[in-house]
Structure formats: C-alpha cells, structure tokens
Scaffold this active site. Structure first.
Site, PDB file in Angstrom:
ATOM      1  N   GLY A 131     -65.537 109.880  27.689  1.00  0.00           N
ATOM      2  CA  GLY A 131     -65.480 110.617  26.429  1.00  0.00           C
ATOM      3  C   GLY A 131     -66.393 109.951  25.403  1.00  0.00           C
ATOM      4  O   GLY A 131     -66.527 108.725  25.387  1.00  0.00           O
ATOM      5  N   ARG A 137     -65.506 117.614  35.695  1.00  0.00           N
ATOM      6  CA  ARG A 137     -65.277 116.638  36.775  1.00  0.00           C
ATOM      7  C   ARG A 137     -63.790 116.382  36.980  1.00  0.00           C
ATOM      8  O   ARG A 137     -63.269 116.466  38.088  1.00  0.00           O
ATOM      9  CB  ARG A 137     -65.997 115.319  36.428  1.00  0.00           C
ATOM     10  CG  ARG A 137     -67.502 115.369  36.529  1.00  0.00           C
ATOM     11  CD  ARG A 137     -68.109 114.080  36.002  1.00  0.00           C
ATOM     12  NE  ARG A 137     -67.928 113.967  34.571  1.00  0.00           N
ATOM     13  CZ  ARG A 137     -68.907 114.083  33.659  1.00  0.00           C
ATOM     14  NH1 ARG A 137     -70.149 114.265  34.049  1.00  0.00           N
ATOM     15  NH2 ARG A 137     -68.649 113.986  32.380  1.00  0.00           N
ATOM     16  N   ILE A 138     -63.098 116.054  35.871  1.00  0.00           N
ATOM     17  CA  ILE A 138     -61.678 115.702  35.995  1.00  0.00           C
ATOM     18  C   ILE A 138     -60.828 116.947  36.235  1.00  0.00           C
ATOM     19  O   ILE A 138     -59.923 116.937  37.081  1.00  0.00           O
ATOM     20  CB  ILE A 138     -61.216 114.921  34.740  1.00  0.00           C
ATOM     21  CG1 ILE A 138     -61.941 113.575  34.684  1.00  0.00           C
ATOM     22  CG2 ILE A 138     -59.701 114.713  34.746  1.00  0.00           C
ATOM     23  CD1 ILE A 138     -61.764 112.797  33.395  1.00  0.00           C
ATOM     24  N   ARG A 191     -66.434 127.139  28.702  1.00  0.00           N
ATOM     25  CA  ARG A 191     -67.555 127.908  28.154  1.00  0.00           C
ATOM     26  C   ARG A 191     -68.305 128.693  29.227  1.00  0.00           C
ATOM     27  O   ARG A 191     -68.923 129.698  28.961  1.00  0.00           O
ATOM     28  CB  ARG A 191     -68.518 126.964  27.415  1.00  0.00           C
ATOM     29  CG  ARG A 191     -67.909 126.405  26.127  1.00  0.00           C
ATOM     30  CD  ARG A 191     -68.802 125.379  25.520  1.00  0.00           C
ATOM     31  NE  ARG A 191     -69.053 124.274  26.437  1.00  0.00           N
ATOM     32  CZ  ARG A 191     -69.783 123.207  26.147  1.00  0.00           C
ATOM     33  NH1 ARG A 191     -70.349 123.117  24.967  1.00  0.00           N
ATOM     34  NH2 ARG A 191     -69.951 122.243  27.025  1.00  0.00           N
ATOM     35  N   ASP A 248     -50.927 112.197  27.643  1.00  0.00           N
ATOM     36  CA  ASP A 248     -51.454 110.837  27.852  1.00  0.00           C
ATOM     37  C   ASP A 248     -52.261 110.410  26.635  1.00  0.00           C
ATOM     38  O   ASP A 248     -52.654 109.251  26.530  1.00  0.00           O
ATOM     39  CB  ASP A 248     -52.333 110.795  29.113  1.00  0.00           C
ATOM     40  CG  ASP A 248     -52.845 109.396  29.417  1.00  0.00           C
ATOM     41  OD1 ASP A 248     -52.040 108.439  29.315  1.00  0.00           O
ATOM     42  OD2 ASP A 248     -54.044 109.238  29.732  1.00  0.00           O
ATOM     43  N   HIS A 303     -52.244 106.500  26.885  1.00  0.00           N
ATOM     44  CA  HIS A 303     -53.652 106.684  27.255  1.00  0.00           C
ATOM     45  C   HIS A 303     -54.043 105.785  28.440  1.00  0.00           C
ATOM     46  O   HIS A 303     -54.905 104.903  28.310  1.00  0.00           O
ATOM     47  CB  HIS A 303     -54.563 106.416  26.041  1.00  0.00           C
ATOM     48  CG  HIS A 303     -55.917 107.051  26.160  1.00  0.00           C
ATOM     49  ND1 HIS A 303     -56.646 107.483  25.081  1.00  0.00           N
ATOM     50  CD2 HIS A 303     -56.697 107.328  27.250  1.00  0.00           C
ATOM     51  CE1 HIS A 303     -57.791 107.982  25.485  1.00  0.00           C
ATOM     52  NE2 HIS A 303     -57.849 107.905  26.809  1.00  0.00           N
ATOM     53  N   ILE A 304     -53.405 106.055  29.575  1.00  0.00           N
ATOM     54  CA  ILE A 304     -53.629 105.203  30.754  1.00  0.00           C
ATOM     55  C   ILE A 304     -54.284 105.969  31.912  1.00  0.00           C
ATOM     56  O   ILE A 304     -54.198 105.556  33.060  1.00  0.00           O
ATOM     57  CB  ILE A 304     -52.315 104.549  31.242  1.00  0.00           C
ATOM     58  CG1 ILE A 304     -51.210 105.606  31.450  1.00  0.00           C
ATOM     59  CG2 ILE A 304     -51.861 103.471  30.271  1.00  0.00           C
ATOM     60  CD1 ILE A 304     -49.958 105.060  32.139  1.00  0.00           C
ATOM     61  N   GLY A 305     -54.938 107.094  31.584  1.00  0.00           N
ATOM     62  CA  GLY A 305     -55.543 107.922  32.631  1.00  0.00           C
ATOM     63  C   GLY A 305     -56.402 107.163  33.620  1.00  0.00           C
ATOM     64  O   GLY A 305     -56.284 107.344  34.828  1.00  0.00           O
ATOM     65  N   SER A 306     -57.264 106.296  33.130  1.00  0.00           N
ATOM     66  CA  SER A 306     -58.192 105.592  34.035  1.00  0.00           C
ATOM     67  C   SER A 306     -57.715 104.192  34.404  1.00  0.00           C
ATOM     68  O   SER A 306     -58.471 103.412  34.989  1.00  0.00           O
ATOM     69  CB  SER A 306     -59.576 105.501  33.370  1.00  0.00           C
ATOM     70  OG  SER A 306     -59.503 104.725  32.183  1.00  0.00           O
TER      71      SER A 306
HETATM   72  P1  NDP Z   1     -66.802 116.961  31.923  1.00  0.00           P
HETATM   73  O1  NDP Z   1     -67.930 116.994  30.970  1.00  0.00           O
HETATM   74  O2  NDP Z   1     -67.093 116.989  33.368  1.00  0.00           O
HETATM   75  O3  NDP Z   1     -65.804 118.146  31.616  1.00  0.00           O
HETATM   76  C1  NDP Z   1     -65.541 118.558  30.312  1.00  0.00           C
HETATM   77  C2  NDP Z   1     -65.060 119.967  30.360  1.00  0.00           C
HETATM   78  O4  NDP Z   1     -64.775 120.367  29.011  1.00  0.00           O
HETATM   79  C3  NDP Z   1     -66.094 120.948  30.920  1.00  0.00           C
HETATM   80  O5  NDP Z   1     -65.525 121.635  31.984  1.00  0.00           O
HETATM   81  C4  NDP Z   1     -66.359 121.892  29.753  1.00  0.00           C
HETATM   82  O6  NDP Z   1     -66.466 123.209  30.166  1.00  0.00           O
HETATM   83  C5  NDP Z   1     -65.073 121.740  28.951  1.00  0.00           C
HETATM   84  N1  NDP Z   1     -65.287 122.242  27.613  1.00  0.00           N
HETATM   85  C6  NDP Z   1     -66.238 121.888  26.720  1.00  0.00           C
HETATM   86  N2  NDP Z   1     -66.140 122.676  25.633  1.00  0.00           N
HETATM   87  C7  NDP Z   1     -65.113 123.526  25.864  1.00  0.00           C
HETATM   88  C8  NDP Z   1     -64.521 124.568  25.119  1.00  0.00           C
HETATM   89  N3  NDP Z   1     -64.984 124.898  23.918  1.00  0.00           N
HETATM   90  N4  NDP Z   1     -63.463 125.216  25.663  1.00  0.00           N
HETATM   91  C9  NDP Z   1     -62.991 124.876  26.876  1.00  0.00           C
HETATM   92  N5  NDP Z   1     -63.523 123.904  27.641  1.00  0.00           N
HETATM   93  C10 NDP Z   1     -64.571 123.238  27.125  1.00  0.00           C
HETATM   94  O7  NDP Z   1     -65.962 115.670  31.545  1.00  0.00           O
HETATM   95  P2  NDP Z   1     -64.849 114.913  32.398  1.00  0.00           P
HETATM   96  O8  NDP Z   1     -64.106 115.903  33.219  1.00  0.00           O
HETATM   97  O9  NDP Z   1     -65.440 113.752  33.068  1.00  0.00           O
HETATM   98  O10 NDP Z   1     -63.908 114.380  31.210  1.00  0.00           O
HETATM   99  C11 NDP Z   1     -63.248 115.293  30.384  1.00  0.00           C
HETATM  100  C12 NDP Z   1     -62.548 114.581  29.241  1.00  0.00           C
HETATM  101  O11 NDP Z   1     -61.404 113.905  29.719  1.00  0.00           O
HETATM  102  C13 NDP Z   1     -63.354 113.494  28.543  1.00  0.00           C
HETATM  103  O12 NDP Z   1     -64.219 114.040  27.579  1.00  0.00           O
HETATM  104  C14 NDP Z   1     -62.277 112.641  27.925  1.00  0.00           C
HETATM  105  O13 NDP Z   1     -62.003 113.089  26.626  1.00  0.00           O
HETATM  106  C15 NDP Z   1     -61.063 112.880  28.798  1.00  0.00           C
HETATM  107  N6  NDP Z   1     -60.664 111.701  29.566  1.00  0.00           N
HETATM  108  C16 NDP Z   1     -59.413 111.183  29.380  1.00  0.00           C
HETATM  109  C17 NDP Z   1     -58.984 110.119  30.113  1.00  0.00           C
HETATM  110  C18 NDP Z   1     -57.634 109.545  29.916  1.00  0.00           C
HETATM  111  O14 NDP Z   1     -57.477 108.350  30.099  1.00  0.00           O
HETATM  112  N7  NDP Z   1     -56.631 110.333  29.561  1.00  0.00           N
HETATM  113  C19 NDP Z   1     -59.841 109.480  31.123  1.00  0.00           C
HETATM  114  C20 NDP Z   1     -61.131 110.100  31.240  1.00  0.00           C
HETATM  115  C21 NDP Z   1     -61.505 111.172  30.488  1.00  0.00           C
HETATM  116  P3  NDP Z   1     -67.908 123.908  30.201  1.00  0.00           P
HETATM  117  O15 NDP Z   1     -68.672 123.160  31.237  1.00  0.00           O
HETATM  118  O16 NDP Z   1     -67.626 125.310  30.540  1.00  0.00           O
HETATM  119  O17 NDP Z   1     -68.479 123.732  28.848  1.00  0.00           O
HETATM  120  C1  DGY Z   2     -62.432 108.021  28.775  1.00  0.00           C
HETATM  121  O1  DGY Z   2     -63.134 107.378  29.582  1.00  0.00           O
HETATM  122  O2  DGY Z   2     -62.894 108.862  28.004  1.00  0.00           O
HETATM  123  C2  DGY Z   2     -60.965 107.765  28.801  1.00  0.00           C
HETATM  124  O3  DGY Z   2     -60.272 108.341  27.792  1.00  0.00           O
HETATM  125  C3  DGY Z   2     -60.541 106.377  29.105  1.00  0.00           C
HETATM  126  O4  DGY Z   2     -60.975 106.003  30.349  1.00  0.00           O
END
Ligand code: NDP
Ligand code: DGY
Length: 328
Positions: free
Chosen positions: A85, A164-165, A186, A269, A293-296
């Site tokens: 993020g 990805r996630i 989107r 989380d 916030h322990i996702g990873s």
């Molecule tokens: P990606 O960039 O692969 O995925 C992000 C997704 O968000 C895409 O599918 C995108 O869809 C979607 N998105 C963006 N804008 C919008 C919108 N307006 N409406 C709906 N969907 C939207 O990132 P990751 O999957 O790797 O990570 C996603 C998020 O997870 C990170 O940004 C982070 O905030 C969070 N995270 C949390 C963790 C935790 O510890 N809880 C650990 C790791 C990550 P589209 O492609 O269609 O735009």
């Molecule tokens: C991230 O990577 O965005 C998570 O929130 C923590 O790993």
C-alpha cells in the site's frame, strides 16, 4: 588536491527484519541511520533523519508528505516503503520531484489472503466469542441454538478489488463450496475466469453477497466507500470483512449497521486510526472482530519484504532497475 568523498546516506524509520539490514550493510554503498525501535519514529526525529539523506526506507505508518520531502532537501533519489500500500505517501508531490519509489507487491499476497480467510471464518463462525465463553464459564453444555454463525458452503462471496490479494482470497475461498463469486472494481479482470468470477456493479455485489470482502487500494475514490448507504444495501445475514485500509470504511456507519442488526457481523484487520483506541465503540460489539493490521505478519513474509525493500532502496541509490518499482 584531496576531494571530499560524497557519503550516501539512508534513513530507516523503524527496526526492520535483519534480512533487510544485512543486505544494506553488505552492499557497502551507503551509511545507514536507523530509528532503532519497534515504535514509530517521532515526527521531529523523522524530519531530522531524512535531512541530507539520499534514500528513505519507510513504513505504512509514516506519513510521507511535503514536509518530509522538503526536510530531505535536494538529495533524495529514492523512497522504499516496506508495504504494498502507498496511500501514506504524497504521490503527486513525489512524482513532481522525480523521486523513485519502491514497494513490496506479490511477496505478501499469500500471507494477506490467508489472514483474510482466517478473519472471515473467525468472524462468521464467532471464534473469539467462543473462546471467551470457554474461559469465562459460559459453556454450560452443548446447545443447539448457541453460537451459531454463517458458513461459506453454497454462499455468494463478493470481492471489492480483485487485484493480487483479492484474487488470492478468491482462490482460497472457492474450495469452501462458494456458489457464486462476484467482484467489482474499475475494470473487469481477465484472470477472473479462474475463480469463475463475475464482474458486477458495486450495488449488485453489495446486495447479493453473503460475504463482502474488501481488498481494494485506498484511493480518493475508495475512501469512505463502505458507508451507511452501502451497509443498508447488504443483507441482514451478511458478513463484512476488510483487510485493505481502514479509511475505506466509515466506522460510525459500520457501528450503526452492526449494532442495529442491519448486517450480521464484521471482521477488520485495518482501522482508522491505528491503533484503534481501546474505548472505541466497535470494540464493545460481540459481532465485530478487530485485528491489529497483521495481514502480512508471517516471519518469512516480513523477512522477504525487508529484503525486497532493501534491494529496492539500493537500486534507487545506484540508479539501476528496482526489483519492484512503483510506476505512477
Ligand atoms: P492491487 O493493486 O493488486 O489491487 C488493488 C485493487 O484495488 C485492484 O483490483 C483495483 O481494481 C482495486 N481498486 C482500485 N480502485 C478501486 C475502486 N475505485 N473501486 C474498487 N476497486 C478499486 O493491490 P494488492 O492486491 O497487492 O493490495 C491491495 C491493498 O491491500 C493494498 O493497497 C493495501 O492497502 C492492502 N493490504 C493490506 C494488508 C494487511 O496487512 N491488511 C497487507 C497487504 C496489502 P482495478 O484494477 O479494477 O482498478
Ligand atoms: C501493506 O503492505 O500495504 C500492508 O498493509 C502491510 O503489509
């Protein structure tokens, strides 16, 4: 005549896994200054730390705004964040200054998807409540109507943000017998066929899903996306899960939805703020499970994240290709 050698300085805002520090020290190309604590660097120390630094390795809890960029003067070439993020960074300003950014996609996808499934099951099947009842003597006998929850078999799951996630979550949930997998975002995803994912408008996803899972990035468009209107459209028996960022949810509206029975339960989380104050209303609800916030947070994932962020930082300092550069 002797010319003074330029020392490349980097600042790391927290104690990070040894794997990352080892890479930086063995590379021998920079002088590392570290906020050697498990607690966040105070703002004044952050500003002091970045002054004159050429690179910054930061965390999602560090706000990297104009003030921080200004404090670094003209030297900055790279910011490497130990996260996928990047909503904690002022991207427009960073772009304007031509600073390169490294981040940690992919390497934490499995751990975060796994935690999301764990949180979903814990919330839907009321595991924290059950554990407390065992400890406090509330378990009197086997009771047909006690601690019942919701199962995935035959259900409709809606994933907001099949990135990805989101995709990794969908892959893991399907084998539980999920009947229908909806997703919104989107754009429609070409790999959604693998999980028989159906691209639908957000409203359809919200009103038809038994489980709503939020895994999108936090952007101006997704900030406060899950609000009163959103929760009102959900089924009364639906389970809400958020492992993206806290600010995607309006927490006052979520509290109302949970306490009034508008939705069944929620697992989070991520919250705003982090940490969530211990007297926060959401923590008074039995039907809300909150994790810190322990996702990873697996040992190996955090080690690999540290390695990747160190290698991103080094590449940025040396002007070579980063293993994971954020293109923006
Ligand atoms: P990606 O960039 O692969 O995925 C992000 C997704 O968000 C895409 O599918 C995108 O869809 C979607 N998105 C963006 N804008 C919008 C919108 N307006 N409406 C709906 N969907 C939207 O990132 P990751 O999957 O790797 O990570 C996603 C998020 O997870 C990170 O940004 C982070 O905030 C969070 N995270 C949390 C963790 C935790 O510890 N809880 C650990 C790791 C990550 P589209 O492609 O269609 O735009
Ligand atoms: C991230 O990577 O965005 C998570 O929130 C923590 O790993």
């Amino acid at each position: 005549m002797h010319t003074a050698q330029k020392i490349t300085k980097v600042f790391i805002t927290r104690r990070i896994p040894q794997e990352g520090l080892k890479i930086l020290s063995q590379a021998g190309v920079c002088k590392v200054s570290l906020w050697d604590s498990d607690e966040p660097v105070p703002r004044a120390e952050l500003l002091k730390g970045v002054a004159g630094a050429h690179g910054l390795l930061c965390l999602l809890s560090d706000k990297i705004d104009t003030e921080v960029l200004d404090a670094a003067d003209m030297y900055y070439t790279v910011i490497s964040t130990l996260s996928v993020g990047f909503d904690h960074m002022a991207m427009d300003e960073i772009k304007k200054r031509g600073v390169r950014v490294g981040y940690t996609p992919d390497v934490l996808t499995d751990a975060t998807a796994e935690l999301t499934v764990a949180l979903l099951l814990a919330t839907a099947r009321r595991l924290p409540e059950g554990v407390v009842e065992v400890i406090n003597g509330g378990w009197s006998t086997w009771k047909p109507l006690w601690l019942c929850g919701y199962g995935l078999s035959g259900s409709t799951v809606g994933v907001i943000g099949l990135g990805r996630i989101g995709m990794a979550i969908a892959r893991r949930l399907k084998p539980f017998g999920v009947k229908k997998l909806l997703y919104s975002g989107r754009t429609a995803k070409s790999n959604a066929a693998e999980v028989e994912g159906e691209y639908v408008p957000l409203d359809t996803l919200v009103s038809e899903s038994d489980f709503v899972v939020v895994s999108c990035a936090l952007t101006p468009d997704t900030q406060g996306l899950c609000n009163k209107d959103f929760f009102c459209k959900m089924k009364n028996t639906a389970v809400f899960i958020n492992t993206s960022r806290g600010a995607v949810v309006n927490q006052e509206d979520l509290y109302q939805a949970l306490s009034s029975g508008q939705i069944a339960c929620a697992g989070l989380d991520v919250t705003t703020p982090e940490p969530l104050p211990t007297d926060h209303p959401l923590l008074t609800l039995k039907n809300c499970v909150v994790l810190p916030h322990i996702g990873s947070a697996t040992y190996s994932t955090r080690g690999i994240m540290a390695e990747l962020s160190a290698n991103n930082l080094l590449a940025g300092l040396q002007g070579t290709d980063m293993p994971s550069e954020l293109k923006f």
